[in-house]
Design a protein around this motif. Structure first.
Motif, PDB file in Angstrom:
ATOM      1  N   ARG A   6       0.641  -1.259   0.034  1.00 45.36           N
ATOM      2  CA  ARG A   6       0.008   0.073  -0.036  1.00 45.36           C
ATOM      3  C   ARG A   6       0.881   1.224   0.071  1.00 45.36           C
ATOM      4  O   ARG A   6       0.563   2.123  -0.522  1.00 45.36           O
ATOM      5  CB  ARG A   6      -1.000   0.049   1.144  1.00 45.36           C
ATOM      6  CG  ARG A   6      -1.655   1.419   1.438  1.00 45.36           C
ATOM      7  CD  ARG A   6      -2.708   1.229   2.618  1.00 45.36           C
ATOM      8  NE  ARG A   6      -3.723   0.186   2.573  1.00 45.36           N
ATOM      9  CZ  ARG A   6      -4.426  -0.063   3.568  1.00 45.36           C
ATOM     10  NH1 ARG A   6      -4.446   0.704   4.661  1.00 45.36           N
ATOM     11  NH2 ARG A   6      -5.306  -1.092   3.328  1.00 45.36           N
ATOM     12  N   GLN A   7       2.005   1.190   0.798  1.00 47.63           N
ATOM     13  CA  GLN A   7       2.574   2.791   1.084  1.00 47.63           C
ATOM     14  C   GLN A   7       4.080   2.582   0.364  1.00 47.63           C
ATOM     15  O   GLN A   7       4.865   3.422   0.717  1.00 47.63           O
ATOM     16  CB  GLN A   7       2.760   2.590   2.611  1.00 47.63           C
ATOM     17  CG  GLN A   7       1.436   3.036   3.077  1.00 47.63           C
ATOM     18  CD  GLN A   7       1.520   3.338   4.599  1.00 47.63           C
ATOM     19  OE1 GLN A   7       2.580   3.420   5.115  1.00 47.63           O
ATOM     20  NE2 GLN A   7       0.441   3.632   5.298  1.00 47.63           N
ATOM     21  N   GLY A   8       4.513   1.623  -0.269  1.00 45.78           N
ATOM     22  CA  GLY A   8       5.847   1.481  -0.699  1.00 45.78           C
ATOM     23  C   GLY A   8       6.785   0.862  -0.030  1.00 45.78           C
ATOM     24  O   GLY A   8       6.496  -0.424   0.369  1.00 45.78           O
ATOM     25  N   PHE A   9       7.886   1.346   0.275  1.00 46.91           N
ATOM     26  CA  PHE A   9       8.864   0.775   0.859  1.00 46.91           C
ATOM     27  C   PHE A   9       8.618   0.954   2.530  1.00 46.91           C
ATOM     28  O   PHE A   9       8.331   1.899   2.847  1.00 46.91           O
ATOM     29  CB  PHE A   9      10.162   1.139   0.685  1.00 46.91           C
ATOM     30  CG  PHE A   9      10.619   0.862  -0.740  1.00 46.91           C
ATOM     31  CD1 PHE A   9      11.167  -0.480  -1.004  1.00 46.91           C
ATOM     32  CD2 PHE A   9      10.525   1.569  -1.739  1.00 46.91           C
ATOM     33  CE1 PHE A   9      11.395  -0.853  -2.477  1.00 46.91           C
ATOM     34  CE2 PHE A   9      10.983   1.347  -3.151  1.00 46.91           C
ATOM     35  CZ  PHE A   9      11.132  -0.137  -3.382  1.00 46.91           C
ATOM     36  N   PHE A  10       9.040  -0.083   3.270  1.00 43.80           N
ATOM     37  CA  PHE A  10       8.744  -0.262   4.673  1.00 43.80           C
ATOM     38  C   PHE A  10       9.800   0.887   5.204  1.00 43.80           C
ATOM     39  O   PHE A  10      10.891   1.303   4.675  1.00 43.80           O
ATOM     40  CB  PHE A  10       9.193  -1.591   5.146  1.00 43.80           C
ATOM     41  CG  PHE A  10       8.169  -2.630   5.339  1.00 43.80           C
ATOM     42  CD1 PHE A  10       7.078  -2.537   5.186  1.00 43.80           C
ATOM     43  CD2 PHE A  10       8.929  -4.071   5.137  1.00 43.80           C
ATOM     44  CE1 PHE A  10       6.015  -3.504   5.288  1.00 43.80           C
ATOM     45  CE2 PHE A  10       7.891  -5.191   4.977  1.00 43.80           C
ATOM     46  CZ  PHE A  10       6.618  -4.714   4.991  1.00 43.80           C
ATOM     47  N   HIS A  11       9.296   1.404   6.546  1.00 42.67           N
ATOM     48  CA  HIS A  11      10.250   2.206   7.343  1.00 42.67           C
ATOM     49  C   HIS A  11      11.292   1.332   7.603  1.00 42.67           C
ATOM     50  O   HIS A  11      11.093   0.280   8.219  1.00 42.67           O
ATOM     51  CB  HIS A  11       9.618   2.746   8.414  1.00 42.67           C
ATOM     52  CG  HIS A  11       8.405   3.789   7.988  1.00 42.67           C
ATOM     53  ND1 HIS A  11       8.395   4.752   7.409  1.00 42.67           N
ATOM     54  CD2 HIS A  11       6.997   3.390   8.423  1.00 42.67           C
ATOM     55  CE1 HIS A  11       7.344   5.354   7.228  1.00 42.67           C
ATOM     56  NE2 HIS A  11       6.268   4.707   7.955  1.00 42.67           N
ATOM     57  N   GLY A 250       1.073  -3.372   3.943  1.00 41.32           N
ATOM     58  CA  GLY A 250       0.613  -1.750   4.003  1.00 41.32           C
ATOM     59  C   GLY A 250      -0.573  -1.952   4.894  1.00 41.32           C
ATOM     60  O   GLY A 250      -1.352  -0.683   4.527  1.00 41.32           O
ATOM     61  N   ASN A 251      -1.177  -2.510   5.792  1.00 41.24           N
ATOM     62  CA  ASN A 251      -2.057  -2.330   6.653  1.00 41.24           C
ATOM     63  C   ASN A 251      -1.776  -1.968   8.002  1.00 41.24           C
ATOM     64  O   ASN A 251      -2.787  -2.301   8.672  1.00 41.24           O
ATOM     65  CB  ASN A 251      -3.016  -3.897   6.369  1.00 41.24           C
ATOM     66  CG  ASN A 251      -3.308  -4.095   4.960  1.00 41.24           C
ATOM     67  OD1 ASN A 251      -3.750  -3.173   4.213  1.00 41.24           O
ATOM     68  ND2 ASN A 251      -3.501  -5.414   4.832  1.00 41.24           N
ATOM     69  N   GLU A 252      -0.662  -1.660   8.342  1.00 40.27           N
ATOM     70  CA  GLU A 252      -0.528  -1.143   9.639  1.00 40.27           C
ATOM     71  C   GLU A 252      -1.348  -0.127  10.297  1.00 40.27           C
ATOM     72  O   GLU A 252      -1.654  -0.175  11.304  1.00 40.27           O
ATOM     73  CB  GLU A 252       1.041  -0.803   9.723  1.00 40.27           C
ATOM     74  CG  GLU A 252       1.377   0.406   9.197  1.00 40.27           C
ATOM     75  CD  GLU A 252       1.800   0.387   7.570  1.00 40.27           C
ATOM     76  OE1 GLU A 252       2.281   1.351   6.921  1.00 40.27           O
ATOM     77  OE2 GLU A 252       1.437  -0.611   6.996  1.00 40.27           O
ATOM     78  N   GLY A 253      -1.894   0.543   9.304  1.00 36.60           N
ATOM     79  CA  GLY A 253      -3.017   1.577   9.999  1.00 36.60           C
ATOM     80  C   GLY A 253      -4.257   0.750  10.533  1.00 36.60           C
ATOM     81  O   GLY A 253      -5.038   1.637  11.106  1.00 36.60           O
ATOM     82  N   ALA A 264       5.798   0.168  14.095  1.00 32.27           N
ATOM     83  CA  ALA A 264       7.061  -0.352  13.512  1.00 32.27           C
ATOM     84  C   ALA A 264       6.764  -1.781  13.528  1.00 32.27           C
ATOM     85  O   ALA A 264       6.372  -2.466  14.349  1.00 32.27           O
ATOM     86  CB  ALA A 264       8.235  -0.033  14.247  1.00 32.27           C
ATOM     87  N   ALA A 265       7.322  -2.502  12.261  1.00 29.86           N
ATOM     88  CA  ALA A 265       7.340  -3.791  12.213  1.00 29.86           C
ATOM     89  C   ALA A 265       8.294  -4.398  13.217  1.00 29.86           C
ATOM     90  O   ALA A 265       9.192  -3.957  13.613  1.00 29.86           O
ATOM     91  CB  ALA A 265       7.992  -4.081  10.692  1.00 29.86           C
TER      92      ALA A 265
END
Length: 268
Positions: A6-11, A250-253, A264-265
Motif C-alpha cells: 500500500r505505502q511502498g517501501f517499509f520504514h 501496507g495495513n499497519e494503519g 514499527a514492524a
C-alpha cells in the motif's frame, strides 16, 4: 529494501535491525502470494500448486475445473466460491487436539452461506475438524468443527481483513479465539462448545471445507494474500505475525493503537 503493497517501501528498522518474518519460527503452513514465486500455473492464470514455504506438503489442484486464479496485480489467489479449492495430503499437526494458530490476510468478495470455509484441517467422521472462515447473515467470523461452532463479530461482512485464530491444545471449542486486524473479537453465537477437535485424517483444504458428511462442502469467494499456520497459542507469536503481515501488506494503519507493532514492524 522491504516493500509495502500500500505505502511502498517499509520504514527501515532503527539501528540496522533485520525485519522479522515467519522464517524465524517453526511454521506448519506458510502460503504467500506476494510476488508469485511460490505459485505454479497450469494454463493462463490457473493455479495448480501453491508452495508451502514451511517446507511441508504443498497445496495442489490437478483438475482445471476447480483451479483458483492467480492475480498478479492484487498479489493473491482468488477462489470463486462455487467449486474452486486446493488440497494438501497432510493435516499439518502433531496431535488430534493441538495448539493451533493461523494468521491470514484475505479479501472476502461475497458471502455464500453462514459457513464459508477458507482453511480446514480435517478431523474424524463424527466431526472434530478445525475450520476457519466467514459467514453471512449474523454469523461473522466463525470456527466450524462439524460437531460444534463458535462465531465472533457478527458485524463483519465483505472486504479485506487480517484475521488471527488461536486455540490451545487439549481444550474444548469454548477456547476458540479470533482477532480482526489485531483486535480481539467477542463470541456472538455458538453451539456444542463442550466438544473438542479430533484431527485424524491426513488432508487439509483452502478455498473450501467439508461439512458434516462426505458430500457436503462449503466454499469461499475470497482472495488469499498470505496465510501462516503453526502449533502455538501464545500472544507474543500472534502479535509478531500480525505486525509482520500488516506492515508487509501496507495495513499497519488498521492495527489498534495498543498493538505492540502499531508504529514499527517486528525485528529480529
Amino acid at each position: 529494501m522491504p516493500f509495502s503493497a500500500r505505502q511502498g517501501f517499509f520504514h527501515q528498522p532503527a539501528g540496522g535491525d533485520t525485519l522479522w518474518t515467519p522464517a524465524e519460527i517453526t511454521t506448519n503452513v506458510w502460503l504467500d502470494a506476494f510476488d508469485g514465486t511460490e505459485i505454479t500455473l497450469d494454463t493462463g492464470t490457473l493455479v495448480t500448486s501453491w508452495n508451502n514455504k514451511s517446507g511441508g506438503t504443498d497445496f495442489d489442484q490437478t483438475d482445471t475445473s476447480y483451479m483458483p486464479d492467480y492475480d498478479s496485480t492484487n498479489k493473491c489467489v482468488t477462489f470463486d466460491g462455487t467449486d474452486e479449492f486446493m488440497q494438501a495430503q497432510d493435516n499439518f499437526v502433531s496431535a488430534s487436539n493441538p495448539d493451533f494458530m493461523c494468521v491470514m490476510l484475505a479479501d472476502f468478495l461475497s458471502l455464500q452461506s453462514t459457513s464459508d470455509r477458507l482453511f480446514q484441517l480435517v478431523g474424524g467422521a463424527a466431526g472434530g475438524v478445525i475450520s476457519i472462515g466467514h459467514g453471512s447473515s449474523s454469523v461473522g467470523w466463525n470456527w466450524r468443527h462439524n460437531n460444534g461452532f463458535s462465531a465472533h463479530n457478527s458485524g463483519a461482512t465483505t472486504g479485506q481483513y487480517m484475521t488471527s485464530w488461536v486455540r490451545s491444545s487439549g481444550q474444548t471449542y469454548s477456547d476458540d479465539r479470533t482477532w480482526e486486524n489485531g483486535t480481539s473479537q467477542s463470541r456472538t453465537n455458538s453451539a456444542s462448545l463442550g466438544n473438542s477437535p479430533n484431527i485424524i485424517q491426513a488432508f487439509s483444504t483452502i478455498g473450501r471445507g467439508q461439512g458434516g458428511n462426505e458430500s457436503q462442502f462449503f466454499y469461499s469467494n475470497a482472495r488469499i494474500h498470505e496465510l501462516v499456520m503453526l502449533e502455538a497459542d501464545d500472544s507474543a507469536t500472534r502479535e509478531k505475525l500480525e505486525g509482520y503481515m500488516a506492515w508487509r501488506w501496507g495495513n499497519e494503519g488498521d492495527l489498534p493503537v495498543s498493538h505492540p507493532y502499531k508504529d514499527a514492524a517486528p525485528t529480529v
